[in-house]
Design an enzyme around this catalytic site. Structure first.
Site, PDB file in Angstrom:
ATOM      1  N   ASP A 155       0.806  -1.223   0.000  1.00  0.00           N
ATOM      2  CA  ASP A 155       0.000   0.000   0.000  1.00  0.00           C
ATOM      3  C   ASP A 155       0.834   1.266   0.000  1.00  0.00           C
ATOM      4  OD1 ASP A 155       0.651  -0.577   2.868  1.00  0.00           O
ATOM      5  OD2 ASP A 155      -0.491   1.264   3.188  1.00  0.00           O
ATOM      6  N   ASP A 166       5.863   0.427   3.178  1.00  0.00           N
ATOM      7  CA  ASP A 166       6.179  -0.803   3.887  1.00  0.00           C
ATOM      8  C   ASP A 166       5.756  -2.006   3.044  1.00  0.00           C
ATOM      9  OD1 ASP A 166       3.432  -0.726   4.065  1.00  0.00           O
ATOM     10  OD2 ASP A 166       3.398  -0.151   6.182  1.00  0.00           O
ATOM     11  N   TYR A 170      -5.126   0.506   9.530  1.00  0.00           N
ATOM     12  CA  TYR A 170      -6.279   0.812   8.684  1.00  0.00           C
ATOM     13  C   TYR A 170      -7.570   0.403   9.390  1.00  0.00           C
ATOM     14  CZ  TYR A 170      -3.256   1.940   4.740  1.00  0.00           C
ATOM     15  OH  TYR A 170      -2.334   2.533   3.912  1.00  0.00           O
ATOM     16  N   GLU A 206       5.666   9.934   2.942  1.00  0.00           N
ATOM     17  CA  GLU A 206       5.249   8.598   2.528  1.00  0.00           C
ATOM     18  C   GLU A 206       4.161   8.713   1.468  1.00  0.00           C
ATOM     19  OE1 GLU A 206       4.542   4.200   4.421  1.00  0.00           O
ATOM     20  OE2 GLU A 206       3.980   5.927   5.645  1.00  0.00           O
TER      21      GLU A 206
END
Length: 530
Positions: free
Chosen positions: A84, A87, A236, A489
């Site tokens: 995603d 990572d 999430y 990120e």
């Protein structure tokens, strides 16, 4: 309202309109953007995020095979899909939302993507995710929703090719429900089935079969997936619950099949699920209400509904326009939360962590809704307080947000990595920040990556082309530092909505050049709507 207050309000609105006009006509730097280049780069990013065995056609050469044993311990093949962000956990909910938005981009603007010569790459991006969901949906009432553990993953800084972290897989089923992740995956597969309907009808049918089963599972066994998979809560969590995903999935299944029972579901559950009640200023991997409301409004505008549905769809449309007006800053009723905050440079601002996800998703919704209005011959939006706004202004804001991403902002920074002359060089991304595997196959350990690569002040050795980073704060301030993960990120769902936007704006820019700046250019896409 006093006359002085009315004058001040009028001046403010005029200022906003002039700002939007200036941004659209040329931007802070007085130059047009190369949307074709932005489109090409955005699609490269999804190749950089691939997990699994990479194909021979892989264009991002600094990536290699990874996650080849995913699912092995559980006796299931879970190789593939997307990481995603920076990572290496495969989180099902944001991955599914990414595929839904990629598919929606192609459904609305596929003709524009094809005209730019990028349809093949866009279809590959959708299929890479959809293929994984087929694998992950192992039984009608079973969906593997995560591979990897965020806690152990975040203790390490390694290339995905060197992963030593846990690849534990987690699922939802009858006893451990996950209506949100199953609903979003159903939406993704239904939307993808529309994308492949003409080019690969057998595949489209397979996707639709899975989507229908997943929706039935999500609806019959209701519950939040973060209640079944504790490991996802810190990363999430489903804050909005699952009711928005059930409405979202039903609308996509209605669009894919035309079946009346899916629309009946959306209408019958409008009140109890919050579809006509919630007025929320964001649209994201978690909160789908604005997208639900705009899709429902589309059906109303196109007349694709039974007479008995009309009053409920009108209420959906009212909430859709409340979201649009919130982005425009034109709601005069509803208090401090009635409108979306703007940075001094004009960026929509929701929150400090990865704000760009809300910018790109808002831009897409605003553009799509302006198209729906234009196609229906409905020129205005009604805002709280009785004001009406022209559809052209709705699209102008969408374009201004895209241009802000590309560098029309106070810092002159492109937040699309690799685009323009000034963009983030220290993206918070493990694979991009470490020497590529093809140059050095020497194993890099869990903490070795932190010791030798994470803390370096130099630019990443690999440019994460096409990634849209978290972006600046509410004052347009941005710090390009690998440790500043809230801003540097990037996530797949940041870029996904922009595939359609870049394609549409490329077409418009080409027509503007061909016809001259004094000739009106049609806002709506030349692509046939499905």
């Amino acid at each position: 309202m006093s006359s002085a207050a009315a004058t001040a309000t009028s001046c403010h609105r005029l200022g906003v309109a002039l700002l939007l006009l200036l941004l659209v006509l040329g931007g802070a730097e007085g130059k047009a953007h190369n949307y074709e280049d932005a489109l090409q780069k955005s699609l490269l990013y999804f190749e950089a995020q691939r997990s699994g065995r990479l194909p021979h056609s892989q264009r991002v050469a600094w990536r290699h095979h990874s996650g080849l044993t995913d699912g092995l311990e559980q006796g299931v093949d879970l190789v593939g899909g997307y990481y995603d962000a920076g990572d290496h956990v495969k989180f099902g909910l944001p991955m599914a939302f990414t595929v839904t938005m990629l598919s929606w981009s192609l459904i609305e603007y596929g003709g524009d993507v094809a005209d730019a010569g990028e349809l093949g790459h866009a279809l590959e991006a959708v299929k890479w995710g959809a293929d994984y969901f087929i694998k992950a949906h192992t039984r009608p009432d079973e969906l593997w929703a995560e591979v990897g553990d965020g806690d152990t993953d975040h203790y390490c800084w390694q290339r995905p090719e060197d992963m030593t972290t846990s690849r534990q897989a987690y699922k939802v089923d009858r006893d451990h429900p996950g209506s949100d992740v199953a609903g979003e995956t159903a939406a993704a597969m239904a939307a993808a089935s529309i994308v492949f309907r003409d080019s690969n009808p057998h595949y489209a049918h397979l996707l639709l079969h899975h989507a229908q089963q997943l929706f039935e599972f999500a609806d019959k066994y209701r519950g939040k997936y973060d209640g079944s998979i504790a490991e996802v809560k810190s990363y999430y969590a489903s804050v909005s619950g699952y009711k928005d995903e059930l409405l979202w999935a039903a609308l996509w299944l209605h669009r894919a099949t035309g079946r009346a029972d899916y629309l009946d579901y959306v209408v019958d559950n409008a009140d109890s699920f919050g579809g006509t009640g919630w007025a929320i200023n964001e649209f994201s991997w978690d909160v789908k209400y604005a997208g639900v409301q705009i899709l429902a409004a589309r059906l109303l505008l196109r007349g694709e509904h039974a007479t008995r549905h009309r009053s409920t769809l009108e209420r959906y449309r009212a909430k859709a326009e409340r979201y649009v007006c919130a982005c425009l800053g034109r709601n005069t009723e509803g208090g401090a939360d009635a409108n979306v905050e703007r940075s001094p440079g004009g960026m929509l601002y929701i929150r400090q962590w990865n704000n760009m996800q809300y910018v790109t998703s808002a831009a897409f919704l605003l553009s799509a809704y302006s198209d729906y209005l234009a196609e229906a011959g409905a020129p205005t939006v009604s805002c709280a307080g009785g004001e009406t706004v022209a559809a052209e202004e709705v699209f102008a804001l969408a374009r201004a947000q895209v241009d802000y991403v590309l560098g029309t902002n106070p810092r002159g920074v492109s937040y699309l990595v690799g685009y323009g002359s000034k963009y983030p060089n220290r993206v918070h991304h493990r694979a991009a920040s470490i020497v590529p595997y093809k140059h050095s196959k020497e194993f890099i350990g869990c903490t070795q990556g932190f010791d030798h690569w994470f803390g370096r002040r130099s630019s990443n050795p690999n440019v994460l082309v096409g990634a849209i980073v978290g972006g600046p704060d509410r004052r347009d301030r941005f710090r390009d530092n690998r440790e500043n993960y809230m801003q540097t990120e990037a996530c797949t769902y940041n870029t996904a909505p922009m595939v359609g936007m870049f394609a549409k704006l490329h077409r418009m820019a080409r027509l503007e050049r061909e016809q001259g700046s004094t000739t009106p250019v049609p806002v709506t896409s030349t692509a046939a709507d499905v």
